[in-house]
Design an enzyme around this catalytic site. Structure first.
Site, PDB file in Angstrom:
ATOM      1  N   GLU A 179     126.694  54.472 -15.949  1.00  0.00           N
ATOM      2  CA  GLU A 179     126.856  54.488 -14.493  1.00  0.00           C
ATOM      3  C   GLU A 179     126.883  53.085 -13.924  1.00  0.00           C
ATOM      4  O   GLU A 179     127.647  52.777 -13.007  1.00  0.00           O
ATOM      5  CB  GLU A 179     125.719  55.295 -13.852  1.00  0.00           C
ATOM      6  CG  GLU A 179     125.881  55.546 -12.349  1.00  0.00           C
ATOM      7  CD  GLU A 179     125.226  54.495 -11.471  1.00  0.00           C
ATOM      8  OE1 GLU A 179     125.392  54.572 -10.240  1.00  0.00           O
ATOM      9  OE2 GLU A 179     124.549  53.583 -11.997  1.00  0.00           O
ATOM     10  N   ASP A 236     121.703  55.247 -18.425  1.00  0.00           N
ATOM     11  CA  ASP A 236     121.674  53.802 -18.652  1.00  0.00           C
ATOM     12  C   ASP A 236     120.886  53.084 -17.575  1.00  0.00           C
ATOM     13  O   ASP A 236     120.610  53.631 -16.503  1.00  0.00           O
ATOM     14  CB  ASP A 236     123.090  53.246 -18.713  1.00  0.00           C
ATOM     15  CG  ASP A 236     123.873  53.474 -17.420  1.00  0.00           C
ATOM     16  OD1 ASP A 236     123.803  54.593 -16.884  1.00  0.00           O
ATOM     17  OD2 ASP A 236     124.554  52.541 -16.953  1.00  0.00           O
TER      18      ASP A 236
END
Length: 483
Positions: free
Chosen positions: A146, A79
């Site tokens: 994350e 991400d």
């Protein structure tokens, strides 16, 4: 695909970065990039699967002659932080990142670039698809979410990984080897309020804070950058002396980004407007002078607008402004054990006041868990005194440095031989996933490194081309020289 990027070296890395950045991948919306990585691994004929939370794992056998080496787990997150300039029209849910080259830097057009952590992902992809790079057994771990909760790292079960060594490719200075990081916790304060009818004769003003650099709320927290929420609150504090009434307020956004913009609407009586504007302009000039070196593009706009029909009550408004004024923002304590390392900090990331609801969102970080909770409780106390309900969420541990790590000694030697100087061995104030992964894999030797990335978590994010070449050379040398 960006043709300009495909001319850069190492071509395998930049090609994969370009492919990756064509896939929308904001945090918590990684379905498309997970499918992309699954297709990538299976197309190579490699063992490819996802776990229960969406992490993608791909394994590649060692090249001939290196079968007896320790398996290396290469780890990066899929991400990216989605931030854009206010005048940039862009939909992170549907569009790929638009990139360009400027001198030694790869940048994005008005948005975050996603080099954090896309460069790490791209390097791992290049290794997995290569046919001529010598390497021991490899295990690629691509984690999800994350940036807004470390959900992937938390959800990864023990016993799933097979590697002996974990190389986390998620730091942002190419002369550093990272052996520790801060933990963090989300602190959120909420309360409701009854909207009041504005007084007859009020006039309205819109106040806008813009032009700030923003940045990573961990790695950049020590730089003295402006926080749009704190600046706006300082202006509102001036207004509170003139019977100003706040109608609504929107400032900041993501917890891990230092807020760059804030805007609000206020009402004030005609009889006090001139005095209010005079002092507001004076304080605005003072703030610009204070931040002139770090924030030369700061803009504070005060424009007339239609007066709002509903505003906050004076009591709630006063408590809101004073609680934000009192709340810690920025560096709280420096480490006593590691020179120049921020130990504990807080980022007042978001302030929202609208439709009878107030929300204040913070991210508190520390490399010392007890200090993290001490600051979190300090914030809780401030906001509770102002009538807020405060809750903690998403607490994650720091990564305790191990200066006697076996892999650290090896990497220091490799770096020194390659680049003719010793690397800096550091711990960082960001939240790396190593601390979380280490809970279920305590015997795995972990190190973090990466290319030089500036302005992460802001539209000024950029990655150095020469640094990516250096990072790639270092990574290849590690794979060929680990035991």
């Amino acid at each position: 695909m960006n043709i300009e990027l495909l001319q850069l070296e190492p071509k395998m890395v930049w090609s994969n970065f370009s492919k990756l950045n064509a896939i929308p991948r904001p945090s918590k919306k990684e379905a498309m990039v997970i499918a992309f990585m699954m297709d990538f691994g299976t197309s190579l004929g490699l063992d490819t699967f996802t776990d229960d939370v969406g992490n993608v794992i791909i394994r590649k056998p060692a090249t001939i002659g290196l079968e007896d080496r320790k398996m290396i787990t290469l780890q990066s997150h899929l991400d990216m932080v989605h931030q854009k300039n206010k005048d940039t029209e862009f939909d992170f849910d549907t569009q790929g990142i638009e990139m360009y080259v400027e001198d030694d830097w790869v940048k994005a057009k008005g948005t975050t670039l996603g080099a954090d952590n896309g460069m790490g992902v791209a390097a791992i992809m290049a290794l997995l698809e290569s046919n001529d790079i010598s390497h021991p057994p490899l295990e690629a771990l691509f984690t999800v979410d994350e940036e807004t909760g470390m959900t992937g790292a938390f959800g990864l079960k023990g016993g799933l990984l097979k590697g002996d060594i974990l190389l986390n490719l998620d730091t942002e200075e190419d002369d550093e080897i990272d052996i520790g990081c801060a933990g963090g916790i989300d602190v959120t304060a909420v309360r409701t309020y009854n909207e009041k009818k504005s007084s007859f004769g009020d006039i309205g003003y819109a106040i806008t804070i813009s032009g700030l650099n923003g940045g990573h709320s961990g790695m950049d927290i020590h730089k003295g950058l402006g926080n749009a929420n704190k600046i706006m609150n300082r202006l509102l504090f001036v207004g509170s002396k003139y019977n100003m009434r706040l109608a609504w307020l929107e400032g900041g956004g993501l917890r891990n980004a230092i807020p760059r913009e804030s805007r609000c609407a206020i009402n004030i009586s005609k009889t006090q407007a001139a005095d209010f504007l005079f002092e507001l302009e004076k304080v605005s000039a003072e703030i610009k002078t204070e931040l002139a070196i770090m924030e030369p593009k700061l803009e504070i706009s005060i424009q007339p607008c239609n007066p709002a029909k509903k505003v906050l009550g004076l009591s709630v408004q006063s408590k809101l402004i004073r609680s934000i004024y009192a709340a810690q923002n920025g560096v709280y304590a420096m480490s006593a054990s590691i020179q120049d390392l921020v130990e504990t900090s807080n980022n007042i990331a978001k302030v929202s006041v609208k439709d009878g609801e107030i929300e204040i969102a913070c991210l508190t970080r520390s490399s010392v868990d007890s200090a993290k909770m001490d600051l979190a409780n300090s914030l809780k106390s401030v906001f509770e005194l102002a009538g807020f309900e405060v809750y903690f969420k998403g607490s994650y541990p720091g990564w305790k440095p191990n200066p006697n790590s076996e892999i650290l000694a090896g990497l220091k030697q490799i770096y020194t031989e390659l680049f003719k100087k010793e690397p800096r061995v550091v711990a960082c104030h960001a939240g790396l996933e190593c601390g979380i992964l280490g809970q279920n894999y305590p015997d795995m030797d972990m190190i973090s490194f990466g290319p030089t990335i500036k302005g992460a978590h802001s539209p000024d994010e950029r990655v150095s081309i020469r640094s990516v070449q250096k990072f790639w050379e270092f990574l290849l040398a590690i794979l060929q020289n680990t035991p």
